[in-house]
Design an enzyme around this catalytic site. Sequence first.
Site, PDB file in Angstrom:
ATOM      1  N   GLY A 121       2.300   3.425 119.154  1.00 24.47           N
ATOM      2  CA  GLY A 121       1.241   4.197 118.515  1.00 24.47           C
ATOM      3  C   GLY A 121       1.641   5.604 118.095  1.00 24.47           C
ATOM      4  O   GLY A 121       1.562   5.967 116.919  1.00 24.47           O
TER       5      GLY A 121
ATOM      6  N   LYS B 268       5.493  10.840 129.500  1.00 27.50           N
ATOM      7  CA  LYS B 268       5.766  10.515 130.893  1.00 27.50           C
ATOM      8  C   LYS B 268       6.833   9.456 131.096  1.00 27.50           C
ATOM      9  O   LYS B 268       6.778   8.374 130.504  1.00 27.50           O
ATOM     10  CB  LYS B 268       4.475  10.031 131.560  1.00 27.50           C
TER      11      LYS B 268
ATOM     12  N   GLY C 159       1.367  -1.772 122.873  1.00 32.26           N
ATOM     13  CA  GLY C 159       1.774  -2.382 124.143  1.00 32.26           C
ATOM     14  C   GLY C 159       2.818  -3.471 123.964  1.00 32.26           C
ATOM     15  O   GLY C 159       3.760  -3.577 124.757  1.00 32.26           O
TER      16      GLY C 159
ATOM     17  N   ARG D  62      -3.213  -2.908 109.839  1.00 34.60           N
ATOM     18  CA  ARG D  62      -3.128  -4.229 110.472  1.00 34.60           C
ATOM     19  C   ARG D  62      -3.685  -5.337 109.573  1.00 34.60           C
ATOM     20  O   ARG D  62      -3.190  -6.461 109.602  1.00 34.60           O
ATOM     21  CB  ARG D  62      -3.863  -4.214 111.813  1.00 34.60           C
TER      22      ARG D  62
HETATM   23  C1  3PG Z   1      -3.696  -3.470 120.423  1.00 34.26           C
HETATM   24  O1  3PG Z   1      -4.618  -2.913 119.822  1.00 34.26           O
HETATM   25  O2  3PG Z   1      -2.707  -2.859 120.869  1.00 34.26           O
HETATM   26  C2  3PG Z   1      -3.710  -4.952 120.527  1.00 34.26           C
HETATM   27  O3  3PG Z   1      -4.651  -5.496 119.660  1.00 34.26           O
HETATM   28  C3  3PG Z   1      -3.955  -5.400 121.949  1.00 34.26           C
HETATM   29  O4  3PG Z   1      -5.187  -4.942 122.399  1.00 34.26           O
HETATM   30  P1  3PG Z   1      -5.481  -4.898 123.967  1.00 34.26           P
HETATM   31  O5  3PG Z   1      -4.611  -3.795 124.531  1.00 34.26           O
HETATM   32  O6  3PG Z   1      -6.951  -4.637 124.134  1.00 34.26           O
HETATM   33  O7  3PG Z   1      -5.062  -6.223 124.547  1.00 34.26           O
END
Ligand code: 3PG
Length: 403
Positions: free
Chosen positions: A361, A203, A384, A42
């Site tokens: 991920g 899932k 996410g 990152r």
């Molecule tokens: C992540 O690591 O996926 C992003 O930085 C967002 O982090 P968060 O899910 O704590 O908002």
Amino acid sequence: MAHFRTLDNLEQEIGDVRGKVALVRVDLNLPMADGEATDLTRVRAVAPTILELADAGAKVLLLAHFGRPKGQRHSTMSTSVVQGDVEKVLGREVMYISEVSGPVVEQSLGIIQDGGIGLLENTRFWPGEEANDATFAQGIAANGDFYVNDAFSAAHRAHASTEGLAHLLPAFAGRAMQAELEALDKALGSPQQPVAAVVGGAKVSTKLDVLENLSGKVQHLIIGGGMANTFLAARGVDVGKSLCEHDLAAKVSTIMDAADAAGCTVHLPYDVVVAREFAANPPSLRTCNVHEVSADEMILDVGPQATEALADVLKTCRTLVWNGPLGAFETPPFDAATIALARTAAALTEEGSLISVAGGGDTVAALAHAGVTQDFSYVSTAGGAFLEWMEGKELPGVAALSR
Ligand code: 3PG
Ligand code: MG
């Protein structure tokens, strides 16, 4: 694709940036073990934006969250923890600043030279960040001349530093954000067809919205992982003691009907790799037809024949979007299908017949395990945010940059 300003528009909008203060939102939420960052991907992703601005003479103030401190200071979640990592990747000195607004930031800006870089404290130490509080955002904006968002992976959060600031200052997408949005647009925004999507993972319940959105957009929906068991069970297949969400049968049938109506073929494995225990190379390992799984066996990977057939599907496609592994890839030999299909996708990409975009991920780890990360057209490190994008949702941090 929605239009957004990039660093290419800086001069026209801001003029010479020398001596001006750039507030740059980056994602420094690094994976940690024993207080040390274990992966600097990152940081490397945002380095080009930071260096481009610094080299143009701007004073660059980095804004980032780190962990989930819930509006309070926690020393273990201070951005000072990763200051050294940022310096290492950038090859420049970075000044840690213990606040995000107010006189401490002002004084630091008096010390930072043109082209210098400061790292502000974790934005989530203040409740105003996650509340997207206007006064909090104004406090940050007061020290900046313009705002750059280079944190796609945090763009699904409507927080002060990811969304609010874009309304208070001239706002631009950084180079990593720009690359991400361009790649994602090629994958699902205005893709070359036919499009295939691989959706795997444990899932179905975590990816219902993804499946609903994709079934209306792609021509081939390839289901893998534990999710495939839920689909198979919904079709009346006895999956033994496989990981399976039996209560989702009706929902899955609706998704399959919707896919059918939209001309999307749902691909489920017809041969599978099974075992009685989940362990590396277990003695009970065997490959069988999906209709031959016995009551004490669990499905742990897509079988070789189905994998071969999926490779043939990819050969007919121009675009691939991939999220989630096909099998329990952390444990051999249940990584075989994921590796084989990932390598097919990589080879087709190299030949120039496929645009391949992957994210999430587990997916990043699975592709790295298959050794193909560099061979895909684009691999997103967002978790996410990538999923919400696959769900067809508008990401607040992206929307705020668009005009
Ligand atoms: C992540 O690591 O996926 C992003 O930085 C967002 O982090 P968060 O899910 O704590 O908002
Ligand atoms: Mg910000």
